[in-house]
Write a protein that holds these residues in place. Structure first.
Motif, mmCIF file in Angstrom:
data_model
loop_
_atom_site.group_PDB
_atom_site.id
_atom_site.type_symbol
_atom_site.label_atom_id
_atom_site.label_comp_id
_atom_site.label_asym_id
_atom_site.label_seq_id
_atom_site.Cartn_x
_atom_site.Cartn_y
_atom_site.Cartn_z
ATOM 1 N N PHE A 104 23.528 -64.536 35.058
ATOM 2 C CA PHE A 104 22.393 -65.350 35.468
ATOM 3 C C PHE A 104 21.132 -64.526 35.718
ATOM 4 C CE2 PHE A 104 26.139 -67.566 37.685
ATOM 5 C CZ PHE A 104 26.543 -68.154 36.506
ATOM 6 N N SER A 105 21.239 -63.513 36.570
ATOM 7 C CA SER A 105 20.057 -62.722 36.931
ATOM 8 C C SER A 105 19.482 -62.000 35.722
ATOM 9 C CB SER A 105 20.414 -61.712 38.026
ATOM 10 O OG SER A 105 20.789 -62.374 39.218
ATOM 11 N N ASP A 106 20.363 -61.466 34.877
ATOM 12 C CA ASP A 106 19.892 -60.766 33.679
ATOM 13 C C ASP A 106 19.177 -61.726 32.737
ATOM 14 O OD1 ASP A 106 20.877 -58.298 34.494
ATOM 15 O OD2 ASP A 106 22.826 -58.624 33.551
ATOM 16 N N SER A 107 19.714 -62.932 32.613
ATOM 17 C CA SER A 107 19.086 -63.931 31.752
ATOM 18 C C SER A 107 17.704 -64.299 32.276
ATOM 19 C CB SER A 107 19.966 -65.180 31.673
ATOM 20 O OG SER A 107 19.375 -66.155 30.838
ATOM 21 N N ILE A 108 17.597 -64.520 33.573
ATOM 22 C CA ILE A 108 16.308 -64.855 34.181
ATOM 23 C C ILE A 108 15.292 -63.748 33.927
ATOM 24 C CG2 ILE A 108 15.127 -65.151 36.396
ATOM 25 C CD1 ILE A 108 17.763 -66.542 37.367
ATOM 26 N N THR A 126 12.947 -74.213 30.617
ATOM 27 C CA THR A 126 14.068 -75.080 30.983
ATOM 28 C C THR A 126 15.367 -74.294 31.067
ATOM 29 O OG1 THR A 126 13.011 -77.015 29.997
ATOM 30 C CG2 THR A 126 15.385 -77.122 30.308
ATOM 31 N N ASP A 127 15.613 -73.429 30.088
ATOM 32 C CA ASP A 127 16.821 -72.608 30.141
ATOM 33 C C ASP A 127 16.796 -71.689 31.362
ATOM 34 O OD1 ASP A 127 17.883 -73.747 27.911
ATOM 35 O OD2 ASP A 127 17.531 -72.075 26.570
ATOM 36 N N MET A 128 15.617 -71.168 31.686
ATOM 37 C CA MET A 128 15.506 -70.315 32.870
ATOM 38 C C MET A 128 15.799 -71.124 34.132
ATOM 39 S SD MET A 128 12.481 -67.641 33.931
ATOM 40 C CE MET A 128 11.227 -68.862 34.357
ATOM 41 N N GLY A 129 15.362 -72.382 34.148
ATOM 42 C CA GLY A 129 15.673 -73.241 35.280
ATOM 43 C C GLY A 129 17.168 -73.435 35.460
ATOM 44 N N VAL A 130 17.889 -73.584 34.351
ATOM 45 C CA VAL A 130 19.346 -73.713 34.430
ATOM 46 C C VAL A 130 19.960 -72.443 35.012
ATOM 47 C CG1 VAL A 130 21.465 -74.017 33.102
ATOM 48 C CG2 VAL A 130 19.439 -75.338 32.506
ATOM 49 N N MET A 131 19.447 -71.301 34.591
ATOM 50 C CA MET A 131 19.969 -70.042 35.117
ATOM 51 C C MET A 131 19.682 -69.904 36.614
ATOM 52 S SD MET A 131 21.624 -68.219 32.806
ATOM 53 C CE MET A 131 22.420 -69.833 32.668
ATOM 54 N N TYR A 132 18.500 -70.335 37.036
ATOM 55 C CA TYR A 132 18.202 -70.305 38.471
ATOM 56 C C TYR A 132 19.170 -71.203 39.233
ATOM 57 C CZ TYR A 132 13.817 -67.641 38.597
ATOM 58 O OH TYR A 132 12.880 -66.636 38.561
ATOM 59 N N ARG A 133 19.485 -72.353 38.655
ATOM 60 C CA ARG A 133 20.419 -73.249 39.333
ATOM 61 C C ARG A 133 21.799 -72.603 39.444
ATOM 62 N NH1 ARG A 133 24.090 -78.314 37.768
ATOM 63 N NH2 ARG A 133 24.145 -79.260 39.813
ATOM 64 N N LYS A 134 22.267 -72.010 38.343
ATOM 65 C CA LYS A 134 23.574 -71.355 38.377
ATOM 66 C C LYS A 134 23.569 -70.168 39.335
ATOM 67 C CE LYS A 134 25.694 -72.549 33.960
ATOM 68 N NZ LYS A 134 26.462 -71.998 32.814
#
Length: 209
Positions: A104-108, A126-134
């Protein structure tokens, strides 16, 4: 007086149960729906052509071992980015690979670097938002979805996901319903990943307010 208080508490529990039942049926779809927005380099232009070919398995990696293949692709992109740090497409693809690997953190971080170079892409936001949620950062997730909506007011997935995070993760049912009502204004036929119309979900929830 105590009886009234007890009835009030019972009504609140029933309302919460109703909301949770609706959200449980669509939460998995939230993740799948957002994953479909991931930026794909195959659709990009000249910058993507400068990048290493990520569509084929890297040599010496078993093509059936997807986690090993993804890891090899990540290493290849990281090496590429050391020499080409201004390639936004490469940062996006790296973010996608981390996304698929649940890093998650690496993706963000990768998405943020892509957006710093080319701001305002609603897919990446939007994808970054999903990663923040996870990553258990729902406030940042909503912020990312809001940025995606600001970049493209017709971007439906960001509006839908915002509603899910507000209701499911932040217990803001009023705000979540409002987010979905705004989605229905954009597209009256907008549907949740389970196929149910968002307008129908909103009506169900409002009946239990």
């Amino acid at each position: 007086m105590n009886k009234n208080k007890e009835n009030e508490n019972t009504d609140m529990v029933q309302k919460q149960t109703m909301y949770i039942a609706v959200l449980v049926s669509i939460t998995l779809g939230f993740m799948i729906g957002a994953a479909y927005t991931s930026f794909k380099l195959a659709d990009q232009g000249s910058m993507a052509q400068q990048m290493p070919n990520m569509s084929q398995p890297v040599q010496s990696v078993n093509s059936q071992n997807m986690s090993a293949e993804t890891g090899a692709k990540i290493l290849t992109l990281e090496e590429f980015l050391k020499k080409n740090p201004d390639n936004a497409d490469a940062w996006t693809e790296l973010g996608n690979l981390f996304y698929d690997s649940n890093r998650f953190s690496d993706s963000i971080e990768a998405y943020e670097k892509s957006l710093a170079l080319v701001p305002g892409n609603p897919n990446i936001l939007t994808d970054m938002g999903v990663m923040y949620r996870k990553n258990k950062q729902p406030e940042k997730a909503v912020e990312s979805f809001d940025q995606a909506i600001a970049a493209d007011t017709a971007f439906e997935i960001a509006r839908f996901n915002k509603g899910v995070v507000l209701m499911h993760d932040m217990n803001d049912f009023v705000g979540g319903i409002q987010a979905w009502e705004e989605l229905v204004k954009v597209n009256p036929m907008a549907a949740a990943p389970n196929g149910e119309l968002v307008s129908s979900l909103v009506e169900k929830m409002k009946q239990h307010e």
